[in-house]
Design an enzyme around this catalytic site. Structure first.
Site, PDB file in Angstrom:
ATOM      1  N   HIS A 173       5.219   0.539  -7.838  1.00  0.00           N
ATOM      2  CA  HIS A 173       5.405   1.960  -8.122  1.00  0.00           C
ATOM      3  C   HIS A 173       6.810   2.408  -7.789  1.00  0.00           C
ATOM      4  O   HIS A 173       7.069   3.570  -7.556  1.00  0.00           O
ATOM      5  CB  HIS A 173       4.368   2.793  -7.355  1.00  0.00           C
ATOM      6  CG  HIS A 173       3.008   2.179  -7.398  1.00  0.00           C
ATOM      7  ND1 HIS A 173       2.524   1.400  -6.382  1.00  0.00           N
ATOM      8  CD2 HIS A 173       2.072   2.182  -8.351  1.00  0.00           C
ATOM      9  CE1 HIS A 173       1.331   0.942  -6.713  1.00  0.00           C
ATOM     10  NE2 HIS A 173       1.029   1.398  -7.898  1.00  0.00           N
TER      11      HIS A 173
HETATM   12  S1  FES Z   1       5.578   1.046  -4.488  1.00  0.00           S
HETATM   13 FE1  FES Z   1       3.421   1.143  -4.588  1.00  0.00          FE
HETATM   14  S2  FES Z   1       2.894  -0.720  -3.638  1.00  0.00           S
HETATM   15 FE2  FES Z   1       5.022  -0.743  -3.488  1.00  0.00          FE
END
Ligand code: FES
Ligand code: HEM
Lengths: 409, 191
Positions: free
Chosen positions: B156
């Protein structure tokens, strides 16, 4: 509307049984004679389709378990064993994997049918809320099932989803360790997911029973959203709707079979053909398509706890829908303005699904944020306001008038 | 007379009724616990394993991932540039100002020095040892990537700097430093 049969069984054995356990008259009253609105369209066949898919998942699941091994050292290989060695194993596995997808296709159509025709409004609030519980239980079941083949996507999906609970303040990490049975997703996790994946479909079956029970207390809603007023408005469930449902089920199963036989992996991710590796996350992890809109909401919020809250709220909000929609008119057929917002919501949900499949950066992130915001605005602002602003079209006095026209009714 | 006896009876029944209900409720509550607690990490999982690692073969600019307690651990031999960048980053610019080093008090500041300190207080700023699990939702970040010459989590989009501190993205905390200590100048024991 109770539909209790007054049928006298001619057959002496049937009568003898029925006097002791009235199971035959219940079937007669609820599944044969049951008075059903005469104007139901094909969007009403998805309930029967859903029941069929649940049965298919349970049957294929039970036989898959006869060959599957729920242990991290063997789960992946045992699924390959099912695919290569077990008689018809490939068919059963692809029926089960694609069955989950088609189960969700049906449930999404079923839910949006309810949204369009106002099926969540009085007196069907409890019926609707049981439906939302069923939807959540389905998601939990599919999530845990997807972990079982122990591929890369299985593993990392399990890691990301269980970690959602670590966002809970103070006790979050404790809860995650409890869910895992360790300090990472590992064998104890796989085994408990297997246990629950076997259990939940039967809980679902019980919930479906309650759902249908509630349905048979209030009776069906219908495309005109007018309650049944007289016998003229109804038809007996059998043969009118048994046949209509059966026809729709068969067409649906043909599309399903086309996927099972001709492109069984189309809806999945090829990375799940690689065994789980706890030391390396695949570059692009995405959940199965049916979770994408929720995944997009999770990633749209640049804050861990915030993202988790928003994602779960998008489901919780559905419980309050019967009270958020202030209009007395059920069917959007008679609500020109609400109809436009309905289609906007459909588009927003599809856009969320597409955004959930893209890497969370740049323009797609912005799109996901706007769509997430609109989802909540729709339920929390638009629906409550529309009831006051909108002027509904004139509503027919009865279902038979809607179907046959004023003169004949 | 009659009334009296009736009353006595009623209060006796009330007592029995409440007592039975209470024993039933408390008993059930107690009986639920084993069913919940069985899901917690079991004795075999808790038997803490420790792992020894020899740092000597690691070249400058090289990083490896080893497994400890089922988790990935990043061990990196940092370049002087990475060390310098990490050191000159003001604490005010950090999203998470806490060291997250299990060898230090829980409120230790996230200075570069505190990120490379072992359980005995030894500092070797060349070697950074951290648990390779993104503090957002648990993916394994990729090394030598991201906007801060450190790690980037593709799941993410979280960026960690060359001291493993969160700088950008949804992750709330710096990467955790596991308990470890140097047993010689080039050998560490994790756990
Ligand atoms: S940014 Fe969501 S798990 Fe690493
Ligand atoms: C609501 C009903 C169900 C849903 C939505 C569902 C969903 C799933 C999904 C998505 C998978 C992963 C498929 C794959 O990629 O291979 C799976 C696997 C599995 N499921 Fe289910 N399932 C359901 C019911 C059941 C039942 C009732 C059982 C057992 C009695 C069962 C047993 C299994 C087994 C053994 C696997 C692993 C084998 C495999 O991966 O194909 N499932 N399930």
């Amino acid at each position: 509307m109770s539909g209790h049969s007054t049928y006298e069984f001619k057959n002496p054995i049937a009568r003898w049984v029925d006097e002791r356990l009235p199971i035959l008259s219940v079937v007669r009253g609820q599944l044969v004679d049951f008075p059903t609105p005469r104007n139901l369209n094909y969007w009403w066949t998805f309930g029967g389709i859903l029941a069929t898919m649940l049965v298919i998942q349970i049957l294929t699941g039970i036989v898959l378990v006869m060959h599957f091994t729920p242990h991290t050292s063997m789960a992946f290989d045992s699924v390959e064993h099912i695919m290569r060695d077990v008689n018809w194993g490939w068919l059963l596995r692809w029926m089960h994997a694609n069955g989950a997808s088609f189960f969700f296709i049906a449930v999404y159509i079923h839910i949006f049918r309810g949204l369009y025709y106002g099926s969540y409004k009085a007196p069907r609030e409890i019926l609707w809320m049981i439906g939302v519980i069923i939807f959540i239980a389905m998601m939990a079941t599919a999530f845990m099932g997807y972990v079982l083949p122990w591929g890369q996507m299985s593993y990392w999906g399990a890691v990301v989803i269980t970690n959602l609970f670590s966002a809970i303040p103070v006790v979050g990490d404790q809860i995650v360790q409890w869910l895992w049975g360790g300090f990472s997703v590992a064998n104890p996790t796989l085994q408990r997911f297997f246990s629950l994946h076997y259990l939940l479909p039967f809980v679902l079956a019980a919930l479906v029973f309650l759902h249908v029970w509630a349905l048979h207390v209030t009776g069906n809603n219908n495309p005109d959203g007018i309650e049944v007023k007289s016998e003229q408005d109804t038809l007996p469930f059998h043969p009118y709707y048994t046949m209509k449902d059966l026809f729709a089920i068969l067409v649906f199963l043909m599309v399903y079979a086309a996927f099972v036989f001709y492109s069984p992996w189309y809806l999945g991710h090829s990375i799940n053909f690689a065994p789980a590796n706890p030391l390396s996350t695949p570059a692009h992890i995405v959940p199965e398509w049916y979770f994408l809109p929720f995944y997009a909401m999770l990633r749209a919020i640049p804050d861990k706890l915030g993202g988790v809250i928003v994602m779960f709220s998008s489901l919780i909000i559905l419980f309050f829908l019967p009270w958020l929609d202030t209009s007395k008119v059920k069917s959007l057929k008679y609500r020109p303005l609400a109809r436009q917002f309905f289609w906007l919501l459909v588009i927003v949900c599809l856009v969320l699904g597409i955004a959930g499949a893209q890497p969370a950066q740049g323009a797609w992130l912005l799109v996901a944020r706007l769509a997430t915001a609109w989802y909540f605005i729709h339920f929390l602002v638009i629906l409550p306001l529309l009831g006051f602003i909108e002027k509904p079209k004139p509503i027919p006095a009865s279902i038979s008038e809607a179907v046959l026209g004023k003169a004949k009714a | 007379m009659t009334t009296k006896v009736e009353n006595a009876d009623v209060s006796r029944r009330d007592f029995l009724y409440i007592a039975t209900g209470a024993v039933g409720a408390v008993g059930t509550a107690l009986a639920i616990w084993p069913f919940i607690d069985q899901m917690n990490p079991d004795a075999s999982v808790l038997a803490l394993a420790s792992t020894e690692f020899d740092l000597a073969p690691l070249e400058e600019g090289q990083g490896v991932t080893i497994k400890w307690r089922g988790k990935p651990v990043f061990i990196r031999h940092r370049t002087p540039k990475e060390i310098e960048e990490a050191k000159k980053t003001p604490l005010a610019e950090l999203k998470d100002p806490i060291a997250r080093n299990l060898n230090l008090p829980p409120d230790a500041e996230a200075t570069d020095e505190n990120r490379v300190k072992d359980a005995n207080g030894k500092v070797n700023e060349k070697y950074l040892v951290q648990i390779g699990i993104c503090t957002h939702l648990g993916c394994v970040p990729l090394g030598e990537q991201g906007d801060y010459d450190g790690w980037f989590c593709p799941c993410h989009g979280s960026h960690y700097d060359s001291a493993g501190r969160i700088r950008k993205g949804p992750a709330p905390r710096n990467l955790d430093i596991p308990p470890y200590k140097y047993t010689s100048d080039t050998v560490i024991v994790i756990g």
